[in-house]
Design an enzyme around this catalytic site. Sequence first.
Site: not given
Ligand code: UD1
Length: 428
Positions: A22-23, A125, A130, A315, A407
Site C-alpha cells: 500500500k505505502n 490523525c 503528523r 508500522d 484500508r
Molecule cells: C509513512 C507511512 C506510515 C508510517 C510512517 C513512518 C505512508 C503512506 N505512510 O507515513 O505508514 O507509519 O511513514 O514509517 O507511506 N513529521 C513532521 N513534519 C513533517 C512530516 C513528518 O513533524 O512535515 C513527523 C511525523 O509527525 C512523525 C515523523 O515525522 O512523527 C515521521 O513521519 P513520516 O515519515 O512523514 O510519516 P508518513 O510519511 O506520514
Amino acid sequence: MDSIRIRGGIPLNGVIPISGAKNAALPLMAATLLSAETLTLRNLPHLVDITTMANLLASHGVALHMNGNASGQACGGRVLELTTAAITNTTAHYDLVRKMRASILVLGPILAREGKARVSLPGGCAIGARPVDLHLKALEQMGAKISIDGGYVDATVDGRLKGAHLVFPQVTVTGTENLLMAATLADGETIIDNAAREPEVADLANCLIAMGAEIEGVGSSRLVVRGKDALHGATHAVLPDRIEAGSYAVAAAITRGSVTLQNADAAQMSALIKVLIAAGVEVEDRAEGLWVSAAGRTIKGVDVMTEPHPGFPTDMQAQVMALFATAEGASMMTETIFENRFMHVPELKRMGADINIHNNSAIVRGVAKLSGAPVMATDLRASMSLVLAALAAAGETTIARVYHLDRGYERLEQKLAACGADVERLRD
Ligand code: UD1
C-alpha cells in the site's frame, strides 16, 4: 459498520500470498501527475486507500483504467493504467484529502508540473499530530511561495521549481517522496539529505527512473536528482508489502503455527526477522516464500525500539506487542516515530494482556493466555494487533470498525481462513 469475529486458539498452517505494498502504491500512483504519458502499475493491492487515491487523482483529471489481474502473478495483483494528459484541476479538496493523509503526495507533482497547487491540509490523525511542515519548508527552498488559507496549502512558483540542497531535520517518508517527485521536474540539481531509506521510497525512485528521471543514491540517505523538462510513460510492478508480510509472520508466531509467506521479501524485513528469531521463532527464506514457524516453540519477550528504516518499523510495533503479550517474560517496546501510537494497549488489556505505559515505552509482561472480548481500534495497525491477539485468545473476539483493516489488508479473512483460522466478517 462491519466487524470481524474470530474464535481463537487455532495454530495457523499454510501459505499466505503477500500483496503489493500500500505505502509504495500510493506515491507510485501520484507519480502519474508528473507525465502526460501512461504509467502502468502492476501488482497493485485491492484496498480502500488505493480507491481513495484513485478518486483524488481522477479529480485532478487523471484517466484511470483498471486492467484486471495480471496473469501468472502469485498474488494476483491488479494492473492499473494512469494517464494525465493534462492536469485539469490543481485543487485537492478537503472531502477527499481528509480520508487519507497520503493525499499530500499530490502536492509536489502538481506544483512541479503546473506551477501552482492548492491542497487541503490532511489534519490531525489518531496516531499523532503528523504535520506536513517539512514538506512545505523543503518546497519553499525550491522556490515555492506557500501560504495556509482556509485549511488549504496554497503553493505557487514563478516558472519552474529550482534545484536546491534539502536537509530533512527528521526522517519523513512521504516528505522524501513528495520532494523526490517535485525535483524530477525542477530546474537543475536537487540534493535530498537525510532522505528516508524505506523500500517504498526506493520503489518510487526506480519507477521515476523508468519514467526518464535522473536519480542517484536510490536506497541511501542522500538522493541526487537532476531535473528534466518532462517525464515519459513506464510500466512498474509495486513491491511486496513488508508490513502485511510482517503481520502474517506474527500471526504464525502468536498462534504457534507455521506459514509460508509467498512473495515476501526477507531483505526488506530484516529488523523484524531479527526480533522474531531472538524471540524464539524460526524464520527461513525459502524458494517458495518466507517460512515462519513457532510450532512447539517457547516465545520469549524481546526489547524493541522503533526507528526509521532499516530499523524496526513503527508500522509493526502494535502487532509485535500482541505477540509479546503472550510470550514468556517481559519486553520493553519503545516508540520513537509517533507520539501517540499505543492506542491498542487499553484494548489488549481488555483481552487480559499485562502492559504498562511509561511515556513512549510500554512494558509488556507475557500472560499464559489472552481471552476473547469485544474490541475496537482507531487505526490500521492497532486493529491488526487486535486481530492477532484474537487469533491466540481463548474464546470469541469481535473487532469493530473493520474499515481500518480494509484500508491496508487485502482479503484479510480469506487469507487467515485459508490457514485454518476461524474468522468471519459480520456485515451490518
Ligand atoms: C509513512 C507511512 C506510515 C508510517 C510512517 C513512518 C505512508 C503512506 N505512510 O507515513 O505508514 O507509519 O511513514 O514509517 O507511506 N513529521 C513532521 N513534519 C513533517 C512530516 C513528518 O513533524 O512535515 C513527523 C511525523 O509527525 C512523525 C515523523 O515525522 O512523527 C515521521 O513521519 P513520516 O515519515 O512523514 O510519516 P508518513 O510519511 O506520514
